[in-house]
Design a protein around this motif. Sequence first.
Motif, PDB file in Angstrom:
ATOM      1  N   ARG A 288     -11.919 -23.906 -32.603  1.00  0.00           N
ATOM      2  CA  ARG A 288     -10.868 -22.988 -33.054  1.00  0.00           C
ATOM      3  C   ARG A 288     -10.987 -22.658 -34.541  1.00  0.00           C
ATOM      4  NH1 ARG A 288      -6.060 -25.867 -29.555  1.00  0.00           N
ATOM      5  NH2 ARG A 288      -6.369 -24.679 -27.651  1.00  0.00           N
ATOM      6  N   GLU A 289     -11.483 -23.611 -35.325  1.00  0.00           N
ATOM      7  CA  GLU A 289     -11.538 -23.407 -36.769  1.00  0.00           C
ATOM      8  C   GLU A 289     -12.851 -22.821 -37.265  1.00  0.00           C
ATOM      9  OE1 GLU A 289     -10.580 -27.079 -38.654  1.00  0.00           O
ATOM     10  OE2 GLU A 289      -8.471 -27.059 -38.030  1.00  0.00           O
ATOM     11  N   TYR A 291     -15.857 -22.010 -34.926  1.00  0.00           N
ATOM     12  CA  TYR A 291     -16.753 -21.323 -33.995  1.00  0.00           C
ATOM     13  C   TYR A 291     -15.963 -20.474 -33.007  1.00  0.00           C
ATOM     14  CZ  TYR A 291     -19.989 -24.821 -35.836  1.00  0.00           C
ATOM     15  OH  TYR A 291     -20.769 -25.598 -36.677  1.00  0.00           O
ATOM     16  N   LEU A 292     -15.236 -19.496 -33.548  1.00  0.00           N
ATOM     17  CA  LEU A 292     -14.411 -18.644 -32.697  1.00  0.00           C
ATOM     18  C   LEU A 292     -15.239 -17.834 -31.705  1.00  0.00           C
ATOM     19  CD1 LEU A 292     -11.789 -17.325 -35.276  1.00  0.00           C
ATOM     20  CD2 LEU A 292     -11.386 -18.916 -33.386  1.00  0.00           C
ATOM     21  N   HIS A 293     -16.505 -17.564 -32.043  1.00  0.00           N
ATOM     22  CA  HIS A 293     -17.365 -16.806 -31.130  1.00  0.00           C
ATOM     23  C   HIS A 293     -17.608 -17.538 -29.821  1.00  0.00           C
ATOM     24  CE1 HIS A 293     -20.170 -19.455 -33.353  1.00  0.00           C
ATOM     25  NE2 HIS A 293     -20.749 -19.552 -32.171  1.00  0.00           N
ATOM     26  N   LEU A 295     -15.323 -19.231 -28.125  1.00  0.00           N
ATOM     27  CA  LEU A 295     -14.140 -19.277 -27.252  1.00  0.00           C
ATOM     28  C   LEU A 295     -14.277 -18.443 -25.985  1.00  0.00           C
ATOM     29  CD1 LEU A 295     -11.252 -19.199 -29.898  1.00  0.00           C
ATOM     30  CD2 LEU A 295     -12.300 -21.160 -28.785  1.00  0.00           C
TER      31      LEU A 295
END
Length: 305
Positions: A288-289, A291-293, A295
């Motif tokens: 979440r902090e 490596y949003l790619h 998700l």
Amino acid sequence: HDKKKQRVTAERMAKCLEVIGQVLLMDENGRSQFLKNRGYGIVLYGLTCPEYIVRNQTTMAITQSVMIDIKSKETFSTDEILSLLINNVNKSEFKQDRHEMEIKYNSALALSGLCFRPIGYKKIVTYDEKLQIAKITHKNQLRIFKLGGLSKADKLLEPMKDVESASFRVLPLRIGLRLLIDVCNQNRDIQTYLMSKMMDCICCNNILAKNYGTDVDVLALELIAALCAKNPDAQKLAVQHNVNHFILGTILKKSNIDKRVMLACGRALFCMGENNDAHKAAIVKLMRENYLHALPKLKTFFARR
């Protein structure tokens, strides 16, 4: 051949073993009859025969017999047979000898088959059979380990050199990964041993970072998952080695990532936090902090949270 007074050549013997192997693979009654009719003696003779064609076909027959048959897994797991197979796997001096290389890799597949758990196989349906095969394969894993079957584990994960064919070059990787996955599956002692040899780092730096292809990447991620599954010590080491960062920041960052690789990534991350709330929370927080790619590519993983 004796009744017909024909000379028993290595080629004829190998052909007979090839037919036997197909019967052992397809027919449950055939496997039972083979074991009753001196099958163990035939296999032992075949593994020690000076003719490579007989030795090679024997290792293939073992693999075909033990993959889905509980009794065969138990019968062909004596120290005598395991030592011969392990000796074949650990050989390295032949290098360019194609025949000896075939025996090496087929022996690795035979060892893998002795540890393989066909829990989902349609003919293994009862709870007692599942327990029985888990017990036998666990015993086989420990026997292979104690007889030195994993003493050169890192050498099993090296591609073939000086060959033009890409599929041939990665063949040792595919077989070596398959063997290590089956040997360490749900066995804490072997999981911990392989993690001490930094097998997770070898998978990341020497395999996943080299782009050997989808099939190899999936197997490497499956090995990471197998090493960490339900083992807090192995999970801790994997986190210390930044395997979670590598999976999230390198593999899942690829734009054209294959769906099978995505699923394998999810499985590896799940096993790194399995039955461990602290690791699980750390992996979720990291995604979440930083490596949003990742998700959208790990919906299955997050569905379990």
